[in-house]
Every structure is written in structure tokens, then in C-alpha cells.
Design an enzyme around this catalytic site. Structure first.
Site, short mmCIF file in Angstrom:
data_model
loop_
_atom_site.label_atom_id
_atom_site.label_comp_id
_atom_site.label_asym_id
_atom_site.label_seq_id
_atom_site.Cartn_x
_atom_site.Cartn_y
_atom_site.Cartn_z
N CYS A 66 0.80 -1.23 0.00
CA CYS A 66 0.00 0.00 0.00
C CYS A 66 0.83 1.27 0.00
O CYS A 66 0.51 2.23 -0.69
CB CYS A 66 -0.95 0.00 1.19
SG CYS A 66 -0.12 0.06 2.81
N HIS A 106 -1.21 1.26 7.16
CA HIS A 106 -1.88 1.36 5.86
C HIS A 106 -1.75 2.78 5.34
O HIS A 106 -1.75 3.74 6.12
CB HIS A 106 -3.36 0.98 5.95
CG HIS A 106 -4.02 0.93 4.60
ND1 HIS A 106 -3.67 0.00 3.65
CD2 HIS A 106 -4.95 1.72 4.02
CE1 HIS A 106 -4.37 0.20 2.56
NE2 HIS A 106 -5.16 1.25 2.75
N ASP A 121 -7.88 4.63 -3.08
CA ASP A 121 -6.97 3.59 -2.59
C ASP A 121 -6.75 2.54 -3.68
O ASP A 121 -7.69 1.94 -4.17
CB ASP A 121 -7.57 2.92 -1.34
CG ASP A 121 -6.57 2.06 -0.59
OD1 ASP A 121 -5.53 1.68 -1.17
OD2 ASP A 121 -6.83 1.75 0.59
#
Length: 259
Positions: A66, A106, A121
Site C-alpha cells: 500500500c 496502511h 486507494d
């Protein structure tokens, strides 16, 4: 970088990217750049800089986690004139009904458009919204399911992403919380995340290989022991061995010589 990104996901150089184009950009990104941890497994990570992120995913044609995937997306947004910033969050364990103990590991992107803020995202594995999700609670529907964001002050943030994946979830579940009031000023901050994911016993990314991406019909996921596919809502899983991993990583993800 802008041209390299467009080449990787398949967007013409001359195409102007507007907010209305973002669902297409996000879907193409999810199909082209896999979510994967192979450098962690191989102990070949590098420090997180703009140059290294671009080299890894746009020059060497690898994927990332991520903090790499969304950093790259952020750089692309900025180069195309969007008002964007990076934020950190904490993933929720729905089985244990608790936040992961790894802390704010994250990373996602916040985008401001027409006086509205959206979460974007491309680094949440197979749980991607594939569209910008507004922070006002509106439910967004994509081919991957339904997504919404609720304001929810907690120990780790002030908003929570909730999701209900197509073919998988009957009820809403929590994805992660994030703190919109603490934007990340420098991607070098993500070196802390990378170190945690490499070293912490609770890290889900330092034990077994994981590669996943979206396809035209669903998702495909490769691990050390299995190849799992969702095709038009139907699930299949086959066992594999080490040699098959290398072949399948190259065949489905273009990751030749990674292991």
C-alpha cells in the site's frame, strides 16, 4: 513519471485526466500493477523514495504494497493537477473484532474536488473500491462491491472505510480507519511502515509470498501454495508448488525472476 505510469496502465499520453476519468484510472491500475510483497520475502527492499518507488513499479515493472502503490498514485495525481495528499491508517481484523497491532501501517490517498474530499486507494489488495469514495457517507458501488466512509473518532483516526464486497460479504464490515487531520508530508515516513512489515511478528507480509491483482472478470491471487481466482463471482483454488509459483508469477503478473 507521468508517461511511465500511463504506459504501465494503458492510458494515452495525450489524454487529459479529469475527476470523471478516475474510475477508469483506478480500474486500469488495479489490473496492471499487482499488490505484492516479494521484495520483503526475498529481503531485497530499498528505502522508500519517490525515485525508488518509480523505479520499482514503472521501470522494473514490479508491484508493491500500500505504501508503494498509493505513493505512486499520489505522484501521478499531483503531476496531473489534482489536489491530493497521503494519509496513514490502521487496518481492522474483522475475525478478532480489533484493530491490527501493527499501528498506522496502511496508506491511502485523499483527494479534494469541488469542495468534497474523497478517499482513493489502490493498495488494499482485493478490497479496492475502484472509485473515489466521498467522506460524506455516500455509498459508492463498483464491480467490486459497495463502499462507504463514516466519520468515527477512535484511537487511530477520524474516519472509517466500510465495505461489502460483491459475491463475498453479506454484511458491511470495517476495512480500516484513517486520520484525515495528519497528512503525510514526505514518503520517507513510509520507511517506518516498511520496517514494521519486515520485522514485526504480527506482520502478514513477512512470512509467505502474496501477489494479487484485478482481472477483466474478477481477481487472481498467488501464494506459495495456491492460485486462487474469482471469475464472474465464481471461486476456484488450486494447489501449487515452488516451481509453479515462478511460472505463474511470470504468466499472470509479469514478475519474472522475482523468487
Amino acid at each position: 513519471m507521468n508517461q511511465l505510469f500511463r504506459n504501465r496502465i494503458g492510458i494515452p499520453a495525450e489524454e487529459t485526466i479529469t475527476f470523471q476519468h478516475l474510475p477508469n484510472v483506478l480500474l486500469k491500475t488495479a489490473k496492471a500493477i499487482p499488490f505484492e510483497n516479494l521484495r520483503i520475502i526475498e529481503n531485497k527492499t530499498r528505502s522508500i523514495t519517490k525515485e525508488n518507488v518509480i523505479d520499482k513499479m514503472l521501470v522494473k515493472q514490479e508491484g508493491g504494497l500500500c505504501y508503494e502503490l498509493n505513493a505512486l498514485l499520489y505522484f501521478f495525481f499531483v503531476e496531473n493537477g489534482f489536489n491530493a495528499e497521503l494519509v496513514r491508517g490502521v487496518v481492522y481484523n474483522n475475525d478478532k473484532k480489533e484493530w491490527l497491532t501493527l499501528g498506522s501501517t496502511h496508506v491511502a490517498v485523499l483527494l479534494r474536488h469541488d469542495e468534497q474530499t474523497y478517499l482513493v486507494d489502490t493498495g488494499f489488495g482485493s478490497n479496492l473500491p475502484l472509485k473515489p469514495v466521498p467522506l460524506n457517507g455516500e455509498v459508492i458501488t463498483s464491480s467490486n462491491g459497495e463502499f462507504r466512509i463514516k466519520q468515527s473518532d477512535n484511537d487511530h483516526g477520524n474516519y472509517v472505510l466500510e465495505l461489502k464486497l460483491a459475491h463475498k460479504d453479506k454484511d458491511w464490515r470495517i476495512g480500516y480507519t484513517f486520520d484525515s487531520k495528519r497528512p503525510v508530508k514526505n514518503v520517507a515516513d513510509f520507511n517506518e511502515i516498511q520496517t514494521i512489515l519486515i520485522e514485526d511478528d504480527a506482520s502478514p507480509f513477512n512470512k509467505n509470498s502474496l501477489v494479487t491483482k484485478f482481472t477483466d472478470d474478477g481477481t487472481i491471487t498467488l501464494t506459495d501454495t495456491s492460485l486462487t481466482q474469482w471469475i464472474n463471482g465464481k471461486y476456484s483454488k488450486e494447489k501449487i508448488d515452488h516451481k509453479q509459483f515462478n511460472d505463474l508469477a511470470k504468466q499472470h503478473f509479469g514478475l519474472a525472476g522475482m523468487k
